[in-house]
Design a protein around this motif. Sequence first.
Motif, PDB file in Angstrom:
ATOM      1  N   LYS A 234       0.828  -1.207   0.000  1.00 10.17           N
ATOM      2  CA  LYS A 234       0.000   0.000   0.000  1.00 10.17           C
ATOM      3  C   LYS A 234       0.864   1.259   0.000  1.00 10.17           C
ATOM      4  O   LYS A 234       0.602   2.208  -0.749  1.00 10.17           O
ATOM      5  CB  LYS A 234      -0.939  -0.005   1.209  1.00 10.17           C
ATOM      6  CG  LYS A 234      -1.913   1.167   1.231  1.00 10.17           C
ATOM      7  CD  LYS A 234      -2.879   1.041   2.394  1.00 10.17           C
ATOM      8  CE  LYS A 234      -3.844   2.221   2.450  1.00 10.17           C
ATOM      9  NZ  LYS A 234      -4.782   2.108   3.590  1.00 10.17           N
ATOM     10  N   HIS A 235       1.897   1.274   0.822  1.00 14.45           N
ATOM     11  CA  HIS A 235       2.805   2.425   0.882  1.00 14.45           C
ATOM     12  C   HIS A 235       3.528   2.613  -0.444  1.00 14.45           C
ATOM     13  O   HIS A 235       3.602   3.736  -0.984  1.00 14.45           O
ATOM     14  CB  HIS A 235       3.822   2.226   2.007  1.00 14.45           C
ATOM     15  CG  HIS A 235       4.926   3.219   2.009  1.00 14.45           C
ATOM     16  ND1 HIS A 235       4.749   4.538   2.384  1.00 14.45           N
ATOM     17  CD2 HIS A 235       6.245   3.101   1.667  1.00 14.45           C
ATOM     18  CE1 HIS A 235       5.898   5.187   2.272  1.00 14.45           C
ATOM     19  NE2 HIS A 235       6.820   4.334   1.851  1.00 14.45           N
ATOM     20  N   VAL A 236       4.055   1.522  -0.991  1.00 19.41           N
ATOM     21  CA  VAL A 236       4.795   1.609  -2.253  1.00 19.41           C
ATOM     22  C   VAL A 236       3.891   2.084  -3.381  1.00 19.41           C
ATOM     23  O   VAL A 236       4.270   2.960  -4.179  1.00 19.41           O
ATOM     24  CB  VAL A 236       5.429   0.242  -2.598  1.00 19.41           C
ATOM     25  CG1 VAL A 236       6.020   0.252  -4.002  1.00 19.41           C
ATOM     26  CG2 VAL A 236       6.499  -0.109  -1.566  1.00 19.41           C
ATOM     27  N   ASP A 237       2.689   1.531  -3.455  1.00 16.53           N
ATOM     28  CA  ASP A 237       1.756   1.911  -4.515  1.00 16.53           C
ATOM     29  C   ASP A 237       1.390   3.397  -4.427  1.00 16.53           C
ATOM     30  O   ASP A 237       1.369   4.100  -5.441  1.00 16.53           O
ATOM     31  CB  ASP A 237       0.497   1.050  -4.409  1.00 16.53           C
ATOM     32  CG  ASP A 237      -0.498   1.328  -5.527  1.00 16.53           C
ATOM     33  OD1 ASP A 237      -0.189   1.021  -6.692  1.00 16.53           O
ATOM     34  OD2 ASP A 237      -1.584   1.871  -5.230  1.00 16.53           O
TER      35      ASP A 237
ATOM     36  N   PHE B 280       9.254   7.416  -7.811  1.00 12.63           N
ATOM     37  CA  PHE B 280       9.745   6.136  -8.340  1.00 12.63           C
ATOM     38  C   PHE B 280      10.881   5.583  -7.481  1.00 12.63           C
ATOM     39  O   PHE B 280      11.151   4.386  -7.487  1.00 12.63           O
ATOM     40  CB  PHE B 280      10.233   6.323  -9.780  1.00 12.63           C
ATOM     41  CG  PHE B 280      10.473   5.037 -10.511  1.00 12.63           C
ATOM     42  CD1 PHE B 280       9.433   4.364 -11.131  1.00 12.63           C
ATOM     43  CD2 PHE B 280      11.747   4.471 -10.550  1.00 12.63           C
ATOM     44  CE1 PHE B 280       9.650   3.157 -11.795  1.00 12.63           C
ATOM     45  CE2 PHE B 280      11.973   3.270 -11.208  1.00 12.63           C
ATOM     46  CZ  PHE B 280      10.923   2.616 -11.832  1.00 12.63           C
ATOM     47  N   ASP B 281      11.552   6.462  -6.743  1.00 18.29           N
ATOM     48  CA  ASP B 281      12.688   6.051  -5.928  1.00 18.29           C
ATOM     49  C   ASP B 281      12.290   5.599  -4.533  1.00 18.29           C
ATOM     50  O   ASP B 281      13.135   5.506  -3.635  1.00 18.29           O
ATOM     51  CB  ASP B 281      13.688   7.201  -5.824  1.00 18.29           C
ATOM     52  CG  ASP B 281      14.386   7.483  -7.155  1.00 18.29           C
ATOM     53  OD1 ASP B 281      14.449   6.552  -7.989  1.00 18.29           O
ATOM     54  OD2 ASP B 281      14.852   8.618  -7.346  1.00 18.29           O
ATOM     55  N   VAL B 282      11.018   5.307  -4.328  1.00 17.12           N
ATOM     56  CA  VAL B 282      10.568   4.841  -3.016  1.00 17.12           C
ATOM     57  C   VAL B 282      11.335   3.599  -2.572  1.00 17.12           C
ATOM     58  O   VAL B 282      11.538   3.364  -1.384  1.00 17.12           O
ATOM     59  CB  VAL B 282       9.037   4.559  -3.029  1.00 17.12           C
ATOM     60  CG1 VAL B 282       8.687   3.448  -4.010  1.00 17.12           C
ATOM     61  CG2 VAL B 282       8.536   4.204  -1.624  1.00 17.12           C
TER      62      VAL B 282
ATOM     63  N   LEU C   5      12.730   2.163   1.535  1.00 21.76           N
ATOM     64  CA  LEU C   5      11.910   1.134   2.169  1.00 21.76           C
ATOM     65  C   LEU C   5      12.614   0.489   3.354  1.00 21.76           C
ATOM     66  O   LEU C   5      13.806   0.184   3.304  1.00 21.76           O
ATOM     67  CB  LEU C   5      11.541   0.045   1.156  1.00 21.76           C
ATOM     68  CG  LEU C   5      10.427   0.384   0.165  1.00 21.76           C
ATOM     69  CD1 LEU C   5      10.249  -0.755  -0.819  1.00 21.76           C
ATOM     70  CD2 LEU C   5       9.123   0.652   0.910  1.00 21.76           C
ATOM     71  N   GLN C   6      11.842   0.277   4.402  1.00 17.38           N
ATOM     72  CA  GLN C   6      12.306  -0.457   5.568  1.00 17.38           C
ATOM     73  C   GLN C   6      11.261  -1.502   5.933  1.00 17.38           C
ATOM     74  O   GLN C   6      10.089  -1.381   5.587  1.00 17.38           O
ATOM     75  CB  GLN C   6      12.521   0.496   6.756  1.00 17.38           C
ATOM     76  CG  GLN C   6      13.614   1.518   6.531  1.00 17.38           C
ATOM     77  CD  GLN C   6      13.777   2.443   7.722  1.00 17.38           C
ATOM     78  OE1 GLN C   6      12.949   2.476   8.627  1.00 17.38           O
ATOM     79  NE2 GLN C   6      14.854   3.201   7.730  1.00 17.38           N
ATOM     80  N   ASP C   7      11.718  -2.541   6.624  1.00 17.48           N
ATOM     81  CA  ASP C   7      10.808  -3.592   7.109  1.00 17.48           C
ATOM     82  C   ASP C   7      10.011  -4.234   5.978  1.00 17.48           C
ATOM     83  O   ASP C   7       8.783  -4.367   6.043  1.00 17.48           O
ATOM     84  CB  ASP C   7       9.852  -3.032   8.167  1.00 17.48           C
ATOM     85  CG  ASP C   7      10.575  -2.627   9.430  1.00 17.48           C
ATOM     86  OD1 ASP C   7      11.553  -3.309   9.797  1.00 17.48           O
ATOM     87  OD2 ASP C   7      10.175  -1.630  10.049  1.00 17.48           O
ATOM     88  N   THR C   8      10.717  -4.631   4.925  1.00 18.01           N
ATOM     89  CA  THR C   8      10.113  -5.480   3.906  1.00 18.01           C
ATOM     90  C   THR C   8      10.797  -6.840   3.986  1.00 18.01           C
ATOM     91  O   THR C   8      11.982  -6.938   4.309  1.00 18.01           O
ATOM     92  CB  THR C   8      10.276  -4.886   2.492  1.00 18.01           C
ATOM     93  OG1 THR C   8      11.674  -4.704   2.209  1.00 18.01           O
ATOM     94  CG2 THR C   8       9.555  -3.558   2.379  1.00 18.01           C
TER      95      THR C   8
END
Length: 321
Positions: free
Chosen positions: A119-122, A130-132, A136-139
């Motif tokens: 959800k956050h990435v989308d 695009f550089d999200v 990212l953490q906790d994937t």
Amino acid sequence: MKYKVLFLKELDVSGKQILWDDGAEIIVAGGHSEDVFIKEIREHQVDAIMCRTEIVTPAMMDASPNLKVIAKHGVGLDNINVEYATKKGIQVVYAPLGNYNSVAEHVIMLMLMAARRYKHVDREFRSGNFDVRYTLQDTFELEGLTLGILGCGRIGQIIANKAALGFGMNVIGYDPYARQESMKAPVKLLENRDDVLARADFISLNLPSLPSTRGSMNYAAFQRMKPKAFFINCSRGDVVVEADLIKALQEGLILGAGLDVFDKEPIEYANPMLEMDNVIMTPHTAATTRQAVVRCCTTAARGIMEVMNGKPITFPGNKID
């Protein structure tokens, strides 16, 4: 003489065809309230009711002395007053094999979406970031993580198979009615629920709505989970104290959740979980694949046909003396 079946809502034609071929007359309710249902049942003096999630009340059962069978398009019978139906000699039938694979796949989907912060990435991607991926953490990958299953019946065991054999997860579970020697899936049963909550990276709730289960996932239960664990629920919303889940998410007691069912449906759109990036939500769609819909509808329709023709009942939901 034809028997009459009232569909409380429009359902797939596959079930209708089975009943038409058996000579049944089908009426589809013209509304969604109990008053409308009672009016239709009384007016047509129906012999059978086909429901999905609509509540079937004693007053509805009293509206037609011809009523012989109530068929559930699905698994859980908590929307039907089974005790009253049994008292009146009304057979309840359902479709326990109809949607188990569809629901199990949905659980896996929510686990993957939660683990990859979908959800956050989308949301970030659609807003131009695009550089999200660099922030990212906790994937997580699922392989090697532990899935805890609360309720190790048919659906729980299918989930366990997919998680262990498909993704290389370790699977533990708790079910007071299950025995290790009866497990048809690689799930290790533990003696108490708290141990499952404490050890799992994902918790999948697979419990029916019963007096003994309602509200059993409360704040104390979420406190026992790992702070980086995810909670998944595709069973029944009222098994969870939703305010406690919201509090646990807000306080960071758990990392996130994937939910297909809610305490109140339709959900209230002031619900704070709708705005949480760590909560994946779907509107009770786990069982709505084409295959599951057809299996549920045809199984329920055959149940009606069996009762009306005095045949052995394949999937009885109650026992009539």
